[in-house]
Design a protein around this motif. Structure first.
Motif, short mmCIF file in Angstrom:
data_model
loop_
_atom_site.label_atom_id
_atom_site.label_comp_id
_atom_site.label_asym_id
_atom_site.label_seq_id
_atom_site.Cartn_x
_atom_site.Cartn_y
_atom_site.Cartn_z
N SER A 158 -2.68 -11.62 -2.50
CA SER A 158 -3.33 -12.24 -1.34
C SER A 158 -4.85 -12.23 -1.43
CB SER A 158 -2.88 -11.54 -0.06
OG SER A 158 -3.25 -10.18 -0.09
N VAL A 159 -5.40 -11.67 -2.54
CA VAL A 159 -6.84 -11.67 -2.70
C VAL A 159 -7.32 -13.08 -3.04
CG1 VAL A 159 -8.75 -10.78 -4.09
CG2 VAL A 159 -6.87 -9.24 -3.43
N LYS A 160 -8.34 -13.53 -2.34
CA LYS A 160 -8.91 -14.87 -2.50
C LYS A 160 -7.90 -15.99 -2.23
CE LYS A 160 -12.65 -13.51 -5.60
NZ LYS A 160 -13.37 -13.78 -6.86
N ALA A 161 -6.92 -15.71 -1.36
CA ALA A 161 -5.97 -16.76 -0.98
C ALA A 161 -6.67 -17.90 -0.25
CB ALA A 161 -4.86 -16.16 -0.11
N TRP A 162 -7.83 -17.61 0.33
CA TRP A 162 -8.57 -18.64 1.07
C TRP A 162 -8.95 -19.81 0.19
CZ3 TRP A 162 -13.43 -19.99 -0.58
CH2 TRP A 162 -14.08 -19.10 -1.43
N GLN A 163 -9.06 -19.59 -1.13
CA GLN A 163 -9.51 -20.65 -2.02
C GLN A 163 -8.54 -21.84 -2.04
OE1 GLN A 163 -10.18 -18.68 -5.77
NE2 GLN A 163 -12.22 -17.97 -5.18
N LEU A 186 -8.17 -16.29 7.75
CA LEU A 186 -7.14 -17.26 7.42
C LEU A 186 -5.75 -16.69 7.72
CD1 LEU A 186 -6.13 -19.91 6.17
CD2 LEU A 186 -6.29 -18.81 3.92
N SER A 187 -5.55 -15.41 7.39
CA SER A 187 -4.27 -14.78 7.66
C SER A 187 -4.00 -14.71 9.16
CB SER A 187 -4.24 -13.38 7.05
OG SER A 187 -2.95 -12.82 7.17
#
Length: 725
Positions: A695-700, A595-596
């Protein structure tokens, strides 16, 4: 001789000619090759093979076939002319000398021999069409009107005279120049085309056509007329320079380099030629050679601000930042509103961590060049947008403006998406991201299957080789620390931690080792050979060449980190060449990593898989495939850092990391954000901040939008997480 009789050979030749006329060149080459195998004395087959290779831009491959054709039919003018074309396009002095020697010894008509020799005479005037005496005063008058600034009058006179003398190539070219000067680009192109049609090999008209196409950003169309100009005038630096420029713009850097070098030999004080040569070197990552050419360009034209800016960029890439800043200032003294100088200085200050000063210069960029989307994207990388920031609606307005160019809209799309994330307006992010990525994919098409085939072939070349048992005689004792992994996985953070150690200098993404390793594995035919077939001397040279390059940049550093992304693919080969090297592989939840990547634009021509959600997932699978390949063979040759573990337990994981690098612990490694070294990656802002779990689990936040990527990842999702938030 084979069992093909003359009638069968004639039929095969006719079939080959038909295929060639239809543009089915591989099939035609196959037939011609079969003809030569049956009867190696058929000159026409060699001749046609040479023509096909020349037309395909592969003149070095054409040369031996055309030489063979000339040896078989030494009195055939068409063969010699085709050979001359291929020699001109080869831009190779050895090929030129061999051709001229053959011409001198051949029994040719005197007129043809003189024409062929004159074509390659040093500093020979380029060929021009014959001008009847009655037309010379007219052409002189058109030229004088143009020089005096009477452009409309020059165009009217040229139009009238070209109509009166429709067969004059010189007048058609003069009309094109007059039309170009008043902005009638389509008409000018038509006139240059007519001039080139009326007079075969009219180098000026061909070059004018190609140069105008370059100015109109139609580089692919420019290549053909510029190739024809070089064939007609192989020692004309202007045409050589323009052809190199066109090839660079169409991502044919290897072909461009020969023309740029030849142009620079012929015109060593031409700033435009030296700039194109430098641009070509830059595309190969040879910034030292680029800087050398640009120093010559600045010496030739010291008041040319674009040359100063390009030299500043090259020196910055070589770590000579203070001299680069001085060059930007010199350029701005000459041209205070020059966007490239303003932007270049802003970017350099940004990489040095001086975000406040960088912002001042970026805002001057916006005033000087308000439509340039790249400046907004670069600025936003180190700017925390607020909800009331007027820059966000300004960028959206420019994005929505139908007059905005695709390149600027693409850059604005990435910038707006990042700004919307800053203000936590997550629901509006992906429409801008999808548009930006689609525009990048349009500009840089990519086939993920090429990557998958590359990994398959690469692994096949390494299969069966005992890396642990291998010892390379004469291997270098240089001991770099390689930090590698997918982009946006935390590699910059890890390098920043390591380079905060007093014994370590951070080199950033050097980009040397992977290329050297791949070159070592290539055989004489250009294909991959088996690792066991590579001589020890080749591996030893790999290590010493790398060490020499790094020591030149960091002569006093006890240890140097190299954060070149692709190193993971070549770890085993590099370790053979540098047995004291350390390797750190960084991994992160693939959804956050990919995603990043999707949220960012990378350097031109790099990470092209990153502009498609599906391709991102498939590419990540190839990354894991290579890491697991090495884990199965040399698991003790690299240390793995899991990003989530690092941000959750920074001290414990950092201590393990420093120990894996063979270094004694220093507390300052936890204060990596205070490290003042230059950072040139997309993480330029983040690594100046303390470690964060943000930025951990930013995909959610984007679970609904990344389904295609998650599907491509398949079983590589972290255990127990199938995509549900």
């Amino acid at each position: 001789m084979s069992n093909l009789d003359p009638k069968q050979l004639q039929a095969l030749y006719a079939e080959a000619m038909k295929l060639q006329a239809e543009g089915r060149h591989p099939a035609a080459l196959d037939r011609y090759t079969r003809i030569i195998a049956a009867n190696p004395r058929i000159a026409e087959a060699y001749f046609q093979i040479g023509r096909i290779h020349t037309a395909a831009g592969q003149s070095p491959r054409a040369l031996p076939h055309l030489a063979a054709a000339a040896a078989l039919k030494p009195a055939e003018p068409a063969i010699w002319l085709a050979w001359a074309d291929a020699v001109a396009l080869a831009a190779d002095t050895t090929a030129e000398d061999a051709f001229l020697k053959a011409v001198k010894q051949a029994q040719l008509a005197p007129q043809l021999r003189i024409a062929l020799q004159d074509r390659f005479a040093p500093h020979r005037a380029r060929p021009v069409p014959g001008i009847p005496p009655a037309l010379r005063p007219v052409l002189d008058r058109i030229a004088k009107l143009g020089s005096a600034g009477k452009l409309a009058e020059a165009e009217r006179l040229a139009t009238a005279e070209a109509a009166r003398h429709p067969q004059s190539a010189g007048l058609a070219n003069a009309l094109g120049i007059a039309q170009l000067r008043i902005g009638r680009h389509a008409a000018a192109l038509a006139s240059f085309q007519r001039a080139a049609t009326l007079e075969r090999g009219y180098a000026d008209a061909l070059n004018n056509m190609g140069q105008l196409l370059l100015e109109l950003n139609r580089a692919e169309e420019a290549v053909a007329p510029l190739r024809a100009a070089v064939m007609a005038a192989p020692n004309w630096p202007v045409a050589l320079t323009n052809l190199a420029d066109a090839l660079n713009r169409t991502r044919q850097e290897r072909a461009a380099l020969a023309y740029a070098r030849k142009a620079a030999r012929l015109a060593p004080k031409s700033a435009p030629t030296l700039i194109v040569l430098a641009n070509t070197h830059t595309r190969f990552g040879d910034h030292a050679a680029a800087a050398e050419a640009l120093r010559d360009a600045v010496a030739a034209a010291p008041t040319r601000p674009d040359a100063l800016v390009l030299l500043a960029q090259a020196l910055s890439r070589l770590g000579q930042d203070q001299e680069a800043l001085g060059l930007y200032d010199r350029a701005l003294d000459l041209a205070p509103r020059l966007s490239t100088a303003l932007s270049g200085k802003a970017q350099l200050l940004q990489t040095l961590g001086d975000f406040e000063a960088a912002e001042t210069w970026f805002r001057r960029c916006f005033q000087a060049d308000p439509s340039n989307g790249e400046n907004y994207r670069l600025f936003i990388a180190s700017h925390k947008t607020r909800a009331d920031d007027p820059l966000l609606p300004q960028m959206i307005a420019r994005f929505d403006d139908p007059a905005t160019r695709d390149t600027d809209r693409m850059n604005l799309g990435f910038a707006i998406a990042k700004a919307l994330e800053d203000v936590k307006d997550y629901g509006r992010v992906f429409p801008y991201l999808n548009t930006a990525n689609a525009l990048m994919r349009k500009q840089w098409p990519y086939d993920i299957h090429q990557r998958l085939d590359e990994i398959r072939d690469f692994k096949a070349a390494l299969e069966g080789f005992d890396f642990h048992a291998a010892r390379i005689d004469g291997a270098s004792d240089y001991a770099p620390i390689f930090v590698t992994g997918m982009p946006r996985s935390g590699t910059t953070l890890v390098e920043q931690i390591i380079s905060s150690h007093s014994a370590v200098s951070g080199a950033g993404e050097v980009g040397i080792a992977a290329g050297l390793a791949l070159a070592a594995l290539r055989g004489p035919d250009g294909g991959l050979r088996r690792a066991g077939d590579v001589p020890d001397a080749v591996f030893a040279a790999l290590g010493h060449n790398y060490a020499d390059a790094m020591r030149a940049r960091f002569p006093d550093a006890p240890h140097v980190t190299d954060k070149s992304i692709l190193t993971y693919q070549y770890m085993g080969l590099i370790r053979l060449a540098l047995p004291k090297a350390r390797f750190v592989v960084v991994r992160r939840d693939p959804r956050d990593t990919l995603l990043s990547i999707y949220k960012n634009k990378f350097a031109e021509g790099t990470h092209l898989y990153g502009y498609s959600l599906r391709d991102l997932g498939l590419y990540y699978r190839s990354f894991i495939d290579m890491v697991e390949f090495w884990r199965a063979r040399v698991p003790d040759w690299f240390h793995v850092v899991e990003y989530e573990d690092l941000v959750a337990n920074p001290e414990a994981e950092s201590r393990r990391l420093i120990d894996a690098c063979g270094l004694a612990w220093e507390d300052q490694c936890l204060d990596f954000h205070k490290n003042t070294r230059k950072v040139e990656t997309l993480s330029v802002f983040q690594v100046r901040q303390p470690i964060s779990k943000g930025s951990v689990k930013a995909w959610q936040r984007y679970e609904a939008e990344i389904g295609e990527m998650v599907e491509a990842l398949g079983d590589l999702l972290p255990e127990g997480q199938d995509g549900a938030a």
